[in-house]
Scaffold this motif. Structure first.
Motif, mmCIF file in Angstrom:
data_model
loop_
_atom_site.group_PDB
_atom_site.id
_atom_site.type_symbol
_atom_site.label_atom_id
_atom_site.label_comp_id
_atom_site.label_asym_id
_atom_site.label_seq_id
_atom_site.Cartn_x
_atom_site.Cartn_y
_atom_site.Cartn_z
ATOM 1 N N ASP A 55 11.521 49.429 31.404
ATOM 2 C CA ASP A 55 11.370 50.881 31.357
ATOM 3 C C ASP A 55 12.731 51.557 31.276
ATOM 4 O O ASP A 55 13.723 51.083 31.836
ATOM 5 C CB ASP A 55 10.629 51.364 32.608
ATOM 6 C CG ASP A 55 10.411 52.861 32.591
ATOM 7 O OD1 ASP A 55 9.825 53.353 31.597
ATOM 8 O OD2 ASP A 55 10.834 53.546 33.533
ATOM 9 N N ILE A 56 12.795 52.708 30.562
ATOM 10 C CA ILE A 56 13.994 53.548 30.521
ATOM 11 C C ILE A 56 13.592 54.925 31.018
ATOM 12 O O ILE A 56 12.620 55.513 30.533
ATOM 13 C CB ILE A 56 14.577 53.640 29.096
ATOM 14 C CG1 ILE A 56 15.065 52.261 28.635
ATOM 15 C CG2 ILE A 56 15.715 54.656 29.031
ATOM 16 C CD1 ILE A 56 15.581 52.246 27.208
ATOM 17 N N ASN A 57 14.335 55.426 31.963
ATOM 18 C CA ASN A 57 14.049 56.758 32.501
ATOM 19 C C ASN A 57 14.335 57.806 31.423
ATOM 20 O O ASN A 57 15.456 57.939 30.945
ATOM 21 C CB ASN A 57 14.938 57.006 33.729
ATOM 22 C CG ASN A 57 14.546 58.294 34.445
ATOM 23 O OD1 ASN A 57 14.046 59.227 33.839
ATOM 24 N ND2 ASN A 57 14.796 58.324 35.747
ATOM 25 N N ARG A 58 13.313 58.552 31.062
ATOM 26 C CA ARG A 58 13.450 59.506 29.958
ATOM 27 C C ARG A 58 13.923 60.890 30.408
ATOM 28 O O ARG A 58 14.145 61.780 29.575
ATOM 29 C CB ARG A 58 12.111 59.652 29.242
ATOM 30 C CG ARG A 58 11.048 60.330 30.083
ATOM 31 C CD ARG A 58 9.687 60.259 29.432
ATOM 32 N NE ARG A 58 8.678 60.846 30.325
ATOM 33 C CZ ARG A 58 7.377 60.656 30.215
ATOM 34 N NH1 ARG A 58 6.904 59.876 29.255
ATOM 35 N NH2 ARG A 58 6.522 61.227 31.061
ATOM 36 N N ASP A 59 14.081 61.100 31.707
ATOM 37 C CA ASP A 59 14.383 62.439 32.225
ATOM 38 C C ASP A 59 15.630 63.050 31.597
ATOM 39 O O ASP A 59 15.691 64.251 31.327
ATOM 40 C CB ASP A 59 14.539 62.408 33.748
ATOM 41 C CG ASP A 59 13.212 62.135 34.450
ATOM 42 O OD1 ASP A 59 12.171 62.239 33.777
ATOM 43 O OD2 ASP A 59 13.228 61.800 35.652
ATOM 44 N N ASN A 60 16.669 62.238 31.384
ATOM 45 C CA ASN A 60 17.918 62.758 30.831
ATOM 46 C C ASN A 60 18.121 62.396 29.360
ATOM 47 O O ASN A 60 19.206 62.612 28.806
ATOM 48 C CB ASN A 60 19.104 62.251 31.650
ATOM 49 C CG ASN A 60 19.102 62.808 33.062
ATOM 50 O OD1 ASN A 60 18.791 63.981 33.271
ATOM 51 N ND2 ASN A 60 19.421 61.969 34.041
ATOM 52 N N LEU A 61 17.091 61.855 28.758
ATOM 53 C CA LEU A 61 17.187 61.507 27.334
ATOM 54 C C LEU A 61 16.754 62.691 26.474
ATOM 55 O O LEU A 61 15.793 63.383 26.787
ATOM 56 C CB LEU A 61 16.314 60.299 27.010
ATOM 57 C CG LEU A 61 16.707 58.966 27.660
ATOM 58 C CD1 LEU A 61 15.727 57.883 27.230
ATOM 59 C CD2 LEU A 61 18.132 58.576 27.282
ATOM 60 N N LYS A 62 17.470 62.911 25.388
ATOM 61 C CA LYS A 62 17.149 63.996 24.459
ATOM 62 C C LYS A 62 17.271 63.492 23.022
ATOM 63 O O LYS A 62 18.100 62.632 22.722
ATOM 64 C CB LYS A 62 18.111 65.184 24.659
ATOM 65 C CG LYS A 62 18.064 65.817 26.046
ATOM 66 C CD LYS A 62 16.768 66.565 26.283
ATOM 67 C CE LYS A 62 16.784 67.301 27.623
ATOM 68 N NZ LYS A 62 16.641 66.359 28.776
ATOM 69 N N LEU A 63 16.478 64.065 22.147
ATOM 70 C CA LEU A 63 16.597 63.822 20.717
ATOM 71 C C LEU A 63 17.514 64.896 20.131
ATOM 72 O O LEU A 63 17.298 66.099 20.351
ATOM 73 C CB LEU A 63 15.228 63.880 20.043
ATOM 74 C CG LEU A 63 14.202 62.840 20.505
ATOM 75 C CD1 LEU A 63 12.850 63.111 19.833
ATOM 76 C CD2 LEU A 63 14.680 61.436 20.163
#
Length: 388
Positions: free
Chosen positions: A148-156
């Motif tokens: 799993d990768i925490n998506r909270d701080n990920l942006k496109l």
């Protein structure tokens, strides 16, 4: 030479994942290439002082051909996207720009309002970057590892991106040996502050051929289907002369048409139809025959004026149906020339124009060969960011 705002459109990629023979920017959506759609949106926005397209040397002639009717500059790119942007920035240096927008050509669905918002928020040490949140689950998959990768701080990250010109030029110059696919990261590495702007969902990057189908669906759902119609009718009587003018074409004849301007009954009816469709009165209100300055005026001026109002009101022409009514002269051999004249004046395709000739079977003043009448019908609709 100071040019305050410049757009740098990156069109150097060859997109082998998309097609082995032809770069994706040369594929068409609604009969226009992706390259043309994107560039024209920048041109029509009227927000930029100069627009520069960076392209591959191998596709320079193709790029020039597609953009031959657009007021843009073209320069050559490099081996990587970063090289291409750097080459473009060096090319723009002579204009001494203040702000620069960098955009990937294969994102044609950004809105003009969005572009304007980005330009307004650029500051000396602030670059403006559109981003989208990730709502799907994100996984790292490698060999037998599934994590799993925490998506909270990920942006496109999207383009267009906005920068102070000197700041992004210095960043590219300083880190030119790196290979980074996004200009905002170079700006950040060089000390710029990142101001994120909520991106636009439709502003996706066309990467695979399935994206073309997705594009067509988006366009179909977002087209403005409100259609308005306008009709125009005009008549001029014959007078002494040896030629007359119909839809801007000089036709040899044993009579002329009498009128305050050049008596072009075709253009006059068309102008009335356009003005009527957008609720802007009639030709007499805009160009009163009582005013001497319109005496012998070329009626092409009136049509171009109507076209400018059409554009200001953000309407586009869908179709023109024009009928010339007279016993003589016969107009069949002049119809194509007339259509080309109208097409150029209104900047519309020939297939949107139909011209017919008819008579009144010798009835009435037209049947007695006392003059010529013309009837014009036009349909228009509102423009939006999905009109190509």
């Amino acid at each position: 030479m100071n040019k305050k705002n410049i757009a740098l459109i990156v069109s150097g990629g060859e997109g082998k994942r998309f097609d082995k023979k032809k770069p994706k920017q040369f594929f068409k959506i609604n009969e226009k290439t992706i390259l043309e759609i994107t560039v024209k949106k920048f041109v029509d926005s009227k927000l930029l002082d100069e627009i520069v397209v960076v392209c591959s040397k191998d596709y320079l002639n193709d790029t020039k051909k597609v953009l031959r009717n657009q007021n843009v500059l073209i320069t050559l790119g490099g081996k990587t996207r970063q090289d291409s942007v750097y080459n473009g920035l060096k090319f723009c240096k002579k204009f001494k720009p203040s702000k620069i927008i960098i955009h990937d050509v294969v994102r044609p669905f950004f809105s003009v309002k969005f572009l304007n918002d980005i330009l307004k928020k650029i500051d000396r040490k602030v670059c403006v970057i559109p981003v989208l949140k990730i709502f799907d689950s994100v996984r790292s998959i490698k060999s037998n590892n599934y994590s799993d990768i925490n998506r909270d701080n990920l942006k496109l990250i999207q383009t267009p991106q906005g920068f102070n010109y000197n700041e992004i030029f210095n960043a590219h110059n300083r880190f030119k040996n790196l290979n980074i696919t996004d200009d905002s990261l170079l700006a950040y590495k060089n000390g710029c502050r990142i101001k994120v702007l909520k991106g636009e969902y439709f502003n996706f990057k066309i990467t695979e051929k399935s994206d073309l189908e997705r594009s067509k669906i988006i366009i179909a759902k977002n087209m403005n289907n409100t259609t308005r119609t306008g009709s125009g009718f005009d008549v001029h009587k014959f007078t002494k002369g040896n030629f007359l003018i119909l839809f801007g074409i000089k036709i040899p004849f044993d009579k002329s048409l009498e009128g305050h301007s050049d008596a072009d009954v075709g253009f006059h009816s068309l102008v009335d139809a356009i003005l009527g469709a957008i609720g802007k009165g009639d030709i007499g209100e805009h160009f009163p025959p009582s005013e001497k300055k319109w005496k012998n005026k070329n009626s092409l001026f009136f049509l171009e004026y109507a076209a400018s109002i059409l554009d200001e009101e953000k309407f586009k022409i869908n179709n023109l149906d024009l009928t010339i009514i007279c016993e003589k002269p016969k107009i069949s051999k002049y119809k194509e020339k007339m259509k080309k004249k109208i097409s150029k004046a209104l900047n519309i395709k020939l297939n949107k124009i139909n011209i017919k000739g008819t008579t009144t079977e010798k009835l009435g003043f037209l049947g007695r060969e006392e003059g010529i009448a013309c009837q014009a019908n036009v349909t228009v609709s509102m423009k939006n960011d999905f009109d190509f």
